[in-house]
Structure formats: structure tokens, C-alpha cells
Design a protein around this motif. Structure first.
Motif, PDB file in Angstrom:
ATOM      1  N   ARG A 268      62.328   5.870  36.537  1.00 41.80           N
ATOM      2  CA  ARG A 268      62.565   5.461  38.326  1.00 41.80           C
ATOM      3  C   ARG A 268      62.585   6.229  39.063  1.00 41.80           C
ATOM      4  O   ARG A 268      62.306   6.915  40.185  1.00 41.80           O
ATOM      5  CB  ARG A 268      63.360   4.290  38.829  1.00 41.80           C
ATOM      6  N   GLN A 269      63.472   7.237  38.702  1.00 35.62           N
ATOM      7  CA  GLN A 269      63.953   8.734  39.330  1.00 35.62           C
ATOM      8  C   GLN A 269      63.144   9.429  39.120  1.00 35.62           C
ATOM      9  O   GLN A 269      63.013  10.040  40.335  1.00 35.62           O
ATOM     10  CB  GLN A 269      65.532   9.304  38.263  1.00 35.62           C
TER      11      GLN A 269
ATOM     12  N   THR B  32      62.955   1.066  46.078  1.00 36.35           N
ATOM     13  CA  THR B  32      63.626   2.328  47.101  1.00 36.35           C
ATOM     14  C   THR B  32      64.994   2.371  46.501  1.00 36.35           C
ATOM     15  O   THR B  32      66.041   1.719  46.160  1.00 36.35           O
ATOM     16  CB  THR B  32      62.950   1.988  48.614  1.00 36.35           C
ATOM     17  N   ARG B  33      65.414   3.746  46.829  1.00 34.51           N
ATOM     18  CA  ARG B  33      66.823   3.589  47.345  1.00 34.51           C
ATOM     19  C   ARG B  33      67.806   2.818  47.734  1.00 34.51           C
ATOM     20  O   ARG B  33      68.259   2.507  47.673  1.00 34.51           O
ATOM     21  CB  ARG B  33      67.317   5.663  47.516  1.00 34.51           C
TER      22      ARG B  33
ATOM     23  N   HIS C  73      67.578  -1.052  45.893  1.00 31.29           N
ATOM     24  CA  HIS C  73      68.412  -0.913  45.042  1.00 31.29           C
ATOM     25  C   HIS C  73      70.148  -0.968  45.384  1.00 31.29           C
ATOM     26  O   HIS C  73      70.715  -1.218  45.183  1.00 31.29           O
ATOM     27  CB  HIS C  73      67.990   0.162  44.248  1.00 31.29           C
ATOM     28  N   ARG C  74      70.491   0.083  46.342  1.00 32.67           N
ATOM     29  CA  ARG C  74      71.882  -0.558  47.110  1.00 32.67           C
ATOM     30  C   ARG C  74      72.063  -1.169  47.460  1.00 32.67           C
ATOM     31  O   ARG C  74      72.986  -2.119  47.650  1.00 32.67           O
ATOM     32  CB  ARG C  74      72.293   0.686  48.219  1.00 32.67           C
TER      33      ARG C  74
ATOM     34  N   LEU D  85      60.875   8.366  41.952  1.00 33.79           N
ATOM     35  CA  LEU D  85      61.355   9.065  43.340  1.00 33.79           C
ATOM     36  C   LEU D  85      61.771   9.581  44.138  1.00 33.79           C
ATOM     37  O   LEU D  85      61.649   9.965  45.123  1.00 33.79           O
ATOM     38  CB  LEU D  85      62.954   8.040  43.756  1.00 33.79           C
TER      39      LEU D  85
END
Length: 487
Positions: free
Chosen positions: A205-206, A458-459, A462-463, A209
């Protein structure tokens, strides 16, 4: 190199013999744990049925099957375990370097035993063993048999044959990509691949992105590593005629680039032992000048390794022709012994990830709005949207890999419908292949299969949610169905 002896490649020989043997240990463990459920006497694609089909057919049908001891030694699940145990034990001895302490014919016989034992399994593996890294492991094991023992330098011809194997592996994969999907030519392939690859890993995933420009550099780096670098693996050969030490360093640098790119693939995905064995093969071009001393190589060993090299010259012609062919074959064997094969992977990249999610319910009526549907969890493939993809390579999860291919086909495979029936029957062997059985060994009343579109969150997403995946229902694939025995 010094004529017949590759005196600067003793480290390479150590890494090759022990590394290839270690991968064989993993392969035998994988087969011991999974073969019986998938291909055993009561498996999804029973090996005894395949053997019976071969025996009852024509000679041409027999030639379709690669050599296997089970053609003459009747297959049983216990005998399969015996082959796995014996092959794994000999491979483990090679990892520790015990056979290498004897004369060169001792490790030769050990590697050939391991090679034949694993080929006996792969030959019966059908679609569950239809991966390029199976034939790669077999070919690497065969060549490792002729690297010799610890008291003498490795034969030059065998080291060169290992370069030729690595060249076919890397250059073949590069040509498949250039000739394949447009995404490899417009540099967009890796904007999709980290997300849509069969079994993502913890860092996939990282990697997905990362910015687009980085993915374009990844593709350019891949093309350089697979289309340009492999030619320089052969640079040390020039040192046989031209006394310049730089040729050896050129080969070592080329090997370092191959190894570095493979380490990135290890970090961002799960491709069974493909990347690990490529790294091991990369060490075949790593030389340390002055690390070895000239030694007398027995005449019989020169004759044996020379014969192997001559055989490879003949066997390699179809693979060489395939590299230049417009319709290049990917992961193809041109002989029954899985030698001098053609390799390649991911000529096209899937742009959307669709997962088949299997659910069961204990409710008598599957259409009851109050029916609770519980999801089966697989060890490697995505399911639970909050679960970080695990690192499973170099272990090979065969069922999980084939689940990735299902949405790419036009119809359900026979093995999959049998798999659903085994879930309805709560087959213990099948359930052991899963990470999570929501019914704890009991039989569900009904099972169904739904298709979901999966993408990495997306980041920002996820947050908020903590989820790794976002999924959207696309429709029903199968069911609800119940066991035929239930009436």
C-alpha cells in the motif's frame, strides 16, 4: 576465471548451492502442507485420476506428463509425504554443506535426487503448480548439481550456464513486458501493479501511494535492469582472453543491480520464491578476485560438466529462438525435463482488483433478511479490509494465488466449485488451508460467493477509518448453494 576453473567464484558457489537447496526445503514444506488437500487422493484435482488418465491413453498422452516416480510407484498421500520428507531432508543437508565436503559426485547425486523428487510432485500439480517459479527451481537445482564440492573451484562452464539461466529469466521477462501491454511502454504499469498484484505484501500500500513520477522511474529502472543489465553478466568471459580485472567487476556490478531490483520486489509483494531464487542466481556473477586458489579438477568431472554444457547448447536453441519471436512464450518448457526453459511474467498489468469473497450462513433459509453471513478468511489474499497484507513469500500459498486468477476468467474453474462443496462439508484438510473458518469446523447450511472491487485506501481514508482496503460490492458470483448431501 582460469580456463576450466572459475577460481574467483567460490563464494558464488556457496551461495548458489546453499541458497537453491534452501528454496527446495521451502518448496517441499509447501507441498507437504498443501498437496493432499489440493491434489491428493481426495483433493480438488486428484493426482491419481490424472495418472489413470495417462496410463489409459496413448503414448502421446504419456509424453504430456513430466517424469515422476508416481508413474511407476502408485500414488498415495502417504507416499507423497515420504517424497516430501526425503527431498526436504537431503535439501537441508545441502543447506548445511554436508554433501559438499565429499568428492563432487556426492553433492551432484544429492541435488539430482532433490530435483527428481520435486519434479515428481510438480508433474502431478496441474494448475496448482502451473507457475514459472516451479520450472525455475527445477532448472536451478539441476545446474547446482554440477557446481562441485568445497575442495575445488566451481567449473567455469557451469557458472556460465547459470548466467545463461539468469539471462533468460531477466531478459525474457523484460521482452515480455515490452511486447505486452501498453502500460509498460507508457510507463504507467506500476501505478496499478502494487495494488492489483496477486498477493500484496505489508508495504504494497505504501508503495502504491508513492507519486506517479516515482512509479514511472520504477518502470524505467525495471526496463534497464531486465533489458540492458543481463548482457553484462557475461563480461567476465572476456577476462579469459583479455587480462583486465575490470571485466570481473562489470559482471559483479550487473549482479548487484539484479539483486537490488529483486530486493525491492521482495519488499513490495509476495511472489513465492521467484525473487529469492533470482537473488541467489544473481550471486553466480559475483566474483572476488584472488579469493580462490588453482586446484586440480578430476578428469571425470571435467568430462561430466563438459557433457552437461554440450547438452545445454542443444536444449537452449528453442529458448533462444523464443526470445527473438514476435509471439514470445512465457514460462514455457520445451522438453520433459524442465531444462533450458523460457521465462517471463506480467506482460500485462491488471488495472482493477476484483476479489471473490466466500461467505456461509447457518440459517435454514438463505433469503431470510435476518440470516447472518460470515466470511471465510484466506491466509494471504485480501478479505478483511482492516487487515494489513501479510508477508508470506518465499512460502507459496497455492490456493490464494489461484483465487486471484478466478475473476480474470469467463467462468468458474472446476476446482473452485469443488472447493465450495468442501467448505459446505467442513472438510478439515481444506479448512487448514484457510486463516479463518467462521464456523469453527462445523458445517454451514449455505455458502455463497460475491465479487468485490478492492482498492487501497488513501492516506486520508486510512486516518479516518483505519482500513487498508476500500471495497465495493459488484455482484453475486455463486449461490447461495448447499451441499448435495443436504437434499
Amino acid at each position: 576465471m582460469d580456463g576450466f576453473a572459475a577460481i574467483d567464484f567460490t563464494l558464488a558457489r556457496e551461495v548458489l548451492q546453499r541458497g537453491i537447496a534452501a528454496v527446495y526445503v521451502v518448496a517441499f514444506l509447501s507441498s507437504a502442507a498443501q498437496f493432499r488437500a489440493l491434489l491428493g487422493e481426495e483433493g480438488l484435482l486428484p493426482a491419481p485420476r490424472l495418472l489413470e488418465w495417462v496410463r489409459s491413453g496413448t503414448r502421446a498422452r504419456g509424453r504430456m506428463l513430466h517424469p515422476t516416480v508416481f508413474r511407476w510407484w502408485r500414488y498415495t498421500d502417504r507416499r507423497l509425504l515420504a517424497v516430501c520428507g526425503a527431498g526436504g531432508a537431503v535439501a537441508a543437508a545441502l543447506v548445511f554443506g554436508l554433501p559438499q565436503l565429499g568428492p563432487p559426485w556426492v553433492p551432484m547425486l544429492c541435488f539430482l535426487f532433490v530435483w527428481l523428487a520435486y519434479m515428481s510432485i510438480v508433474s502431478l500439480g496441474q494448475t496448482f503448480y502451473g507457475f514459472g517459479w516451479e520450472m525455475l527451481l527445477l532448472e536451478a537445482g539441476f545446474l547446482a548439481a554440477f557446481l562441485g564440492s568445497a575442495d575445488q573451484p566451481p567449473p567455469t562452464v557451469v557458472i556460465v550456464l547459470l548466467w545463461w539461466l539468469l539471462f533468460r529469466l531477466e531478459f525474457g521477462a523484460g521482452m515480455i513486458k515490452i511486447r505486452g501491454g501498453r502500460e509498460w511502454r507508457d510507463l504507467s504499469a506500476l501505478t496499478y501493479h502494487h495494488e492489483t498484484q496477486p498477493l500484496p505484501g505489508p508495504l504494497s500500500r505504501q508503495a502504491h501511494l508513492l507519486p506517479r513520477w516515482f512509479h514511472e522511474l520504477e518502470v524505467l529502472g525495471n526496463h534497464f535492469a531486465q533489458l540492458v543489465v543481463p548482457w553484462f553478466l557475461f563480461a567476465p568471459l572476456l577476462g579469459v582472453w583479455i587480462p583486465w580485472p575490470g571485466f570481473a567487476w562489470i559482471g559483479t556490478i550487473a549482479a548487484g543491480i539484479v539483486i537490488a531490483t529483486q530486493l525491492w520486489l521482495v519488499a513490495t509483494g509476495n511472489f513465492a520464491w521467484l525473487n529469492v531464487i533470482t537473488i541467489v542466481l544473481g550471486f553466480s556473477a559475483v566474483s572476488i578476485p584472488g579469493s580462490g586458489a588453482p586446484a586440480d579438477v578430476p578428469l571425470y568431472w571435467l568430462l561430466i560438466t563438459g557433457a552437461v554444457a554440450a547438452m545445454y547448447v542443444v536444449l537452449s536453441w528453442p529458448a533462444l529462438r523464443n526470445l527473438a519471436a514476435r509471439r514470445q512464450l512465457m514460462n514455457a518448457s520445451f522438453n520433459r525435463w524442465n531444462l533450458a526453459n523460457a521465462y517471463g511474467a506480467f506482460g500485462t498489468v491488471t488495472k482493477r482488483r476484483v476479489e471473490y469473497i466466500i461467505e456461509g450462513t447457518a440459517a435454514a433459509d438463505p433469503d431470510d433478511p435476518g440470516a447472518v453471513w460470515l466470511e471465510y478468511g484466506f491466509r494471504g489474499k485480501p478479505g478483511d479490509i482492516r487487515r494489513i497484507p501479510p508477508q508470506v513469500a518465499p512460502y507459496h500459498l497455492r490456493l490464494d494465488w489461484l483465487m486471484w486468477f478466478l475473476p480474470l476468467g469467463r467462468s468458474l474453474e472446476d476446482w473452485f466449485t469443488r472447493f465450495v462443496v468442501r467448505l459446505l462439508e467442513a472438510d478439515p484438510r481444506m479448512l487448514r488451508l484457510l486463516r479463518h473458518d467462521p464456523f469453527d469446523g462445523s458445517r454451514p447450511a449455505w455458502v455463497r460467493v460475491h465479487a468485490y472491487h478492492y482498492r487501497f485506501t488513501t492516506r486520508a481514508e486510512h486516518r479516518v477509518s483505519g482500513a487498508v482496503w476500500h471495497r465495493t460490492l459488484e455482484g453475486e458470483v455463486l449461490g447461495p448453494v448447499r451441499s448435495p448431501a443436504s437434499g
